[in-house]
Design a protein around this motif. Structure first.
Motif, mmCIF file in Angstrom:
data_model
loop_
_atom_site.group_PDB
_atom_site.id
_atom_site.type_symbol
_atom_site.label_atom_id
_atom_site.label_comp_id
_atom_site.label_asym_id
_atom_site.label_seq_id
_atom_site.Cartn_x
_atom_site.Cartn_y
_atom_site.Cartn_z
ATOM 1 N N SER A 106 9.546 16.680 -7.283
ATOM 2 C CA SER A 106 9.465 17.892 -8.106
ATOM 3 C C SER A 106 8.036 18.378 -8.295
ATOM 4 O O SER A 106 7.821 19.428 -8.896
ATOM 5 C CB SER A 106 10.107 17.638 -9.475
ATOM 6 N N HIS A 107 7.058 17.613 -7.787
ATOM 7 C CA HIS A 107 5.658 17.997 -7.915
ATOM 8 C C HIS A 107 4.997 18.034 -6.539
ATOM 9 O O HIS A 107 5.385 17.301 -5.632
ATOM 10 C CB HIS A 107 4.899 17.010 -8.815
ATOM 11 N N PRO A 108 4.006 18.904 -6.366
ATOM 12 C CA PRO A 108 3.280 18.930 -5.087
ATOM 13 C C PRO A 108 2.602 17.582 -4.829
ATOM 14 O O PRO A 108 2.086 16.945 -5.749
ATOM 15 C CB PRO A 108 2.243 20.046 -5.291
ATOM 16 N N ARG A 109 2.626 17.159 -3.581
ATOM 17 C CA ARG A 109 1.984 15.894 -3.236
ATOM 18 C C ARG A 109 0.474 16.072 -3.159
ATOM 19 O O ARG A 109 -0.014 16.934 -2.420
ATOM 20 C CB ARG A 109 2.506 15.359 -1.901
ATOM 21 N N PRO A 110 -0.289 15.266 -3.869
ATOM 22 C CA PRO A 110 -1.746 15.394 -3.806
ATOM 23 C C PRO A 110 -2.282 14.805 -2.512
ATOM 24 O O PRO A 110 -1.763 13.787 -2.021
ATOM 25 C CB PRO A 110 -2.208 14.574 -5.015
ATOM 26 N N TYR B 223 0.820 -1.216 0.000
ATOM 27 C CA TYR B 223 0.000 0.000 0.000
ATOM 28 C C TYR B 223 0.853 1.265 0.000
ATOM 29 O O TYR B 223 0.330 2.371 0.095
ATOM 30 C CB TYR B 223 -0.912 0.021 1.225
ATOM 31 N N SER B 224 2.154 1.107 -0.072
ATOM 32 C CA SER B 224 3.050 2.261 0.013
ATOM 33 C C SER B 224 2.931 3.132 -1.225
ATOM 34 O O SER B 224 2.523 2.681 -2.307
ATOM 35 C CB SER B 224 4.496 1.796 0.195
ATOM 36 N N GLN B 225 3.316 4.389 -1.046
ATOM 37 C CA GLN B 225 3.199 5.361 -2.135
ATOM 38 C C GLN B 225 4.500 6.148 -2.248
ATOM 39 O O GLN B 225 5.001 6.675 -1.254
ATOM 40 C CB GLN B 225 2.037 6.318 -1.869
ATOM 41 N N MET B 226 5.034 6.213 -3.464
ATOM 42 C CA MET B 226 6.236 7.005 -3.737
ATOM 43 C C MET B 226 5.828 8.270 -4.481
ATOM 44 O O MET B 226 5.021 8.216 -5.413
ATOM 45 C CB MET B 226 7.238 6.200 -4.557
ATOM 46 N N TYR B 227 6.384 9.402 -4.049
ATOM 47 C CA TYR B 227 6.009 10.694 -4.621
ATOM 48 C C TYR B 227 7.181 11.308 -5.370
ATOM 49 O O TYR B 227 8.345 11.137 -5.001
ATOM 50 C CB TYR B 227 5.543 11.647 -3.518
ATOM 51 N N ASP B 228 6.847 12.052 -6.390
ATOM 52 C CA ASP B 228 7.836 12.793 -7.162
ATOM 53 C C ASP B 228 8.131 14.092 -6.418
ATOM 54 O O ASP B 228 7.244 14.943 -6.261
ATOM 55 C CB ASP B 228 7.286 13.090 -8.556
ATOM 56 N N GLY C 21 -9.933 8.751 7.800
ATOM 57 C CA GLY C 21 -10.371 7.761 6.831
ATOM 58 C C GLY C 21 -11.857 7.498 6.923
ATOM 59 O O GLY C 21 -12.555 7.427 5.911
ATOM 60 N N SER C 22 -12.362 7.366 8.146
ATOM 61 C CA SER C 22 -13.788 7.105 8.321
ATOM 62 C C SER C 22 -14.636 8.316 7.945
ATOM 63 O O SER C 22 -15.798 8.178 7.575
ATOM 64 C CB SER C 22 -14.058 6.712 9.782
ATOM 65 N N LYS C 23 -14.046 9.514 8.019
ATOM 66 C CA LYS C 23 -14.771 10.724 7.652
ATOM 67 C C LYS C 23 -14.578 11.104 6.193
ATOM 68 O O LYS C 23 -15.161 12.089 5.720
ATOM 69 C CB LYS C 23 -14.325 11.886 8.548
ATOM 70 N N GLY C 24 -13.725 10.355 5.483
ATOM 71 C CA GLY C 24 -13.504 10.642 4.073
ATOM 72 C C GLY C 24 -12.721 11.912 3.830
ATOM 73 O O GLY C 24 -12.908 12.588 2.822
ATOM 74 N N ILE C 25 -11.808 12.260 4.772
ATOM 75 C CA ILE C 25 -11.028 13.493 4.656
ATOM 76 C C ILE C 25 -9.660 13.171 4.056
ATOM 77 O O ILE C 25 -8.873 12.440 4.665
ATOM 78 C CB ILE C 25 -10.840 14.157 6.027
ATOM 79 N N PRO C 26 -9.319 13.674 2.863
ATOM 80 C CA PRO C 26 -7.980 13.443 2.317
ATOM 81 C C PRO C 26 -6.939 14.267 3.061
ATOM 82 O O PRO C 26 -7.233 15.327 3.614
ATOM 83 C CB PRO C 26 -8.125 13.903 0.860
ATOM 84 N N CYS C 27 -5.712 13.749 3.094
ATOM 85 C CA CYS C 27 -4.643 14.473 3.784
ATOM 86 C C CYS C 27 -3.308 14.139 3.132
ATOM 87 O O CYS C 27 -3.224 13.314 2.223
ATOM 88 C CB CYS C 27 -4.626 14.107 5.271
ATOM 89 N N ASP C 28 -2.256 14.781 3.614
ATOM 90 C CA ASP C 28 -0.910 14.543 3.114
ATOM 91 C C ASP C 28 -0.376 13.284 3.793
ATOM 92 O O ASP C 28 0.015 13.305 4.950
ATOM 93 C CB ASP C 28 -0.014 15.749 3.432
ATOM 94 N N LEU C 29 -0.346 12.177 3.075
ATOM 95 C CA LEU C 29 0.037 10.902 3.679
ATOM 96 C C LEU C 29 1.489 10.895 4.124
ATOM 97 O O LEU C 29 1.841 10.272 5.123
ATOM 98 C CB LEU C 29 -0.210 9.771 2.680
ATOM 99 N N LEU C 30 2.348 11.558 3.381
ATOM 100 C CA LEU C 30 3.766 11.514 3.704
ATOM 101 C C LEU C 30 4.051 12.203 5.029
ATOM 102 O O LEU C 30 4.894 11.748 5.807
ATOM 103 C CB LEU C 30 4.572 12.175 2.583
#
Length: 302
Positions: A161-165, A154-159, A180-189
């Motif tokens: 040079s670009h803003p992290r979504p 489930y890991s995620q690698m970010y570029d 997660g239960s509230k459906g709120i996105p956040c900066d995972l890193l």
């Protein structure tokens, strides 16, 4: 599946992973020469990768490891070694723009070959590899193991040079974080690699209905930093750099006798406590005579 490497009889694990996941890519990334030589890197080393013919899958090969809590920690210092390596490992992943995203006790492992007088069997780890008797072992204080982060499915690698979504959290370790239960996105890193299930396994001063392990006594001094890591608002949680700094400052203030104290299970049978404590005094004296540090320090493999 377990196997033996022909060249040196090393017991290895073979894991089949799908090409659509990031596991093989990220595991290989942290296993190259540059990362493999960095002592801060606590990601499992990949020995080899084999393609599966006619299927979009690969088989990754790595050294066989034990569960972190088998055997259980004998002292507070042994538990601190584990947490220190996991904090350092997560910080290293974040500094390389990778978020683990599933950092729970089941996705941490122990390379414990130094502890065992004879190899243990991968399927029955309390038995010797040749099934000739019990797998006897030294303590972590005497023969320190090394700890690794595993399972990057489930890991995620970010570029960089670009803003992290911002992304949504996933269910991990039997629970879903509040965002997660509230459906709120956040900066995972920055906010999501919390390792807090591992912390709760060591001390249960903060109730957690998802954990069946009662925890171990002696780790209450970590409560302030752990509480900050699990606040409901992800924007208010510390980054891994902040966690690592605070963790180091806390450990430096812990007296030696506290680090050498017995890490007893909180549900330990009361009648056995005096006898275990009495034995622990003599065992601790023997470790001090051997000049073993209160916080085990494994030999470098680099």
């Amino acid at each position: 599946m377990d196997a033996l490497r022909i060249s040196d009889s090393l017991v290895v694990a073979m894991k089949r992973v799908k090409d659509e996941t990031s596991e093989a890519q990220i595991a290989s990334f942290f296993s190259d020469d540059a990362h493999n030589s960095d002592p801060r890197n606590h990601c499992v080393r990949i020995i080899n990768i084999f393609p599966v013919p006619e299927l979009p899958e690969k088989i990754i090969v790595m050294a066989w490891m034990r569960k972190v809590m088998d055997p259980r920690f004998r002292t507070v210092g042994e538990g601190i070694q584990f947490l220190s390596e996991m904090v350092e490992g997560l910080q290293y992943m974040h500094q390389n723009n990778v978020a683990h995203r599933d950092c729970v006790i089941n996705n941490m492992a122990m390379e414990a070959d130094a502890m065992y007088t004879r190899p243990y069997h991968p399927v029955r780890p309390k038995k010797r590899y040749d099934w000739s008797g019990p797998a006897l072992h030294h303590s972590r204080t005497r023969c320190p193991p090394r700890y690794y982060l595993i399972d990057f499915g489930y890991s995620q690698m970010y570029d960089p040079s670009h803003p992290r979504p911002p992304e949504h959290a996933i269910k991990s370790g039997g629970f879903t974080p509040p965002e997660g239960s509230k459906g709120i996105p956040c900066d995972l890193l920055l906010r999501m690699s919390l390792f807090w299930v591992a912390s709760f396994t060591l001390h249960s001063s903060i109730p957690n209905p998802h954990m069946h392990d009662p925890g171990m006594s002696g780790f209450e001094f970590l409560r302030p930093v752990v509480e900050d890591m699990v606040v409901d608002d992800p924007a208010k949680r510390p980054t891994m750099d902040e966690v690592a700094s605070r963790f180091s400052q806390i450990i430096q203030k812990v007296p030696w006798w506290k680090l050498r104290a017995r890490a007893a299970k909180k549900d330990e049978f009361p009648l056995t406590k005096p006898f275990r404590a009495f034995y622990h005094v003599f065992w601790t004296a023997s470790m001090m005579l051997l000049s073993k540090p209160a916080i085990p320090s494994p030999k470098s493999i680099h």
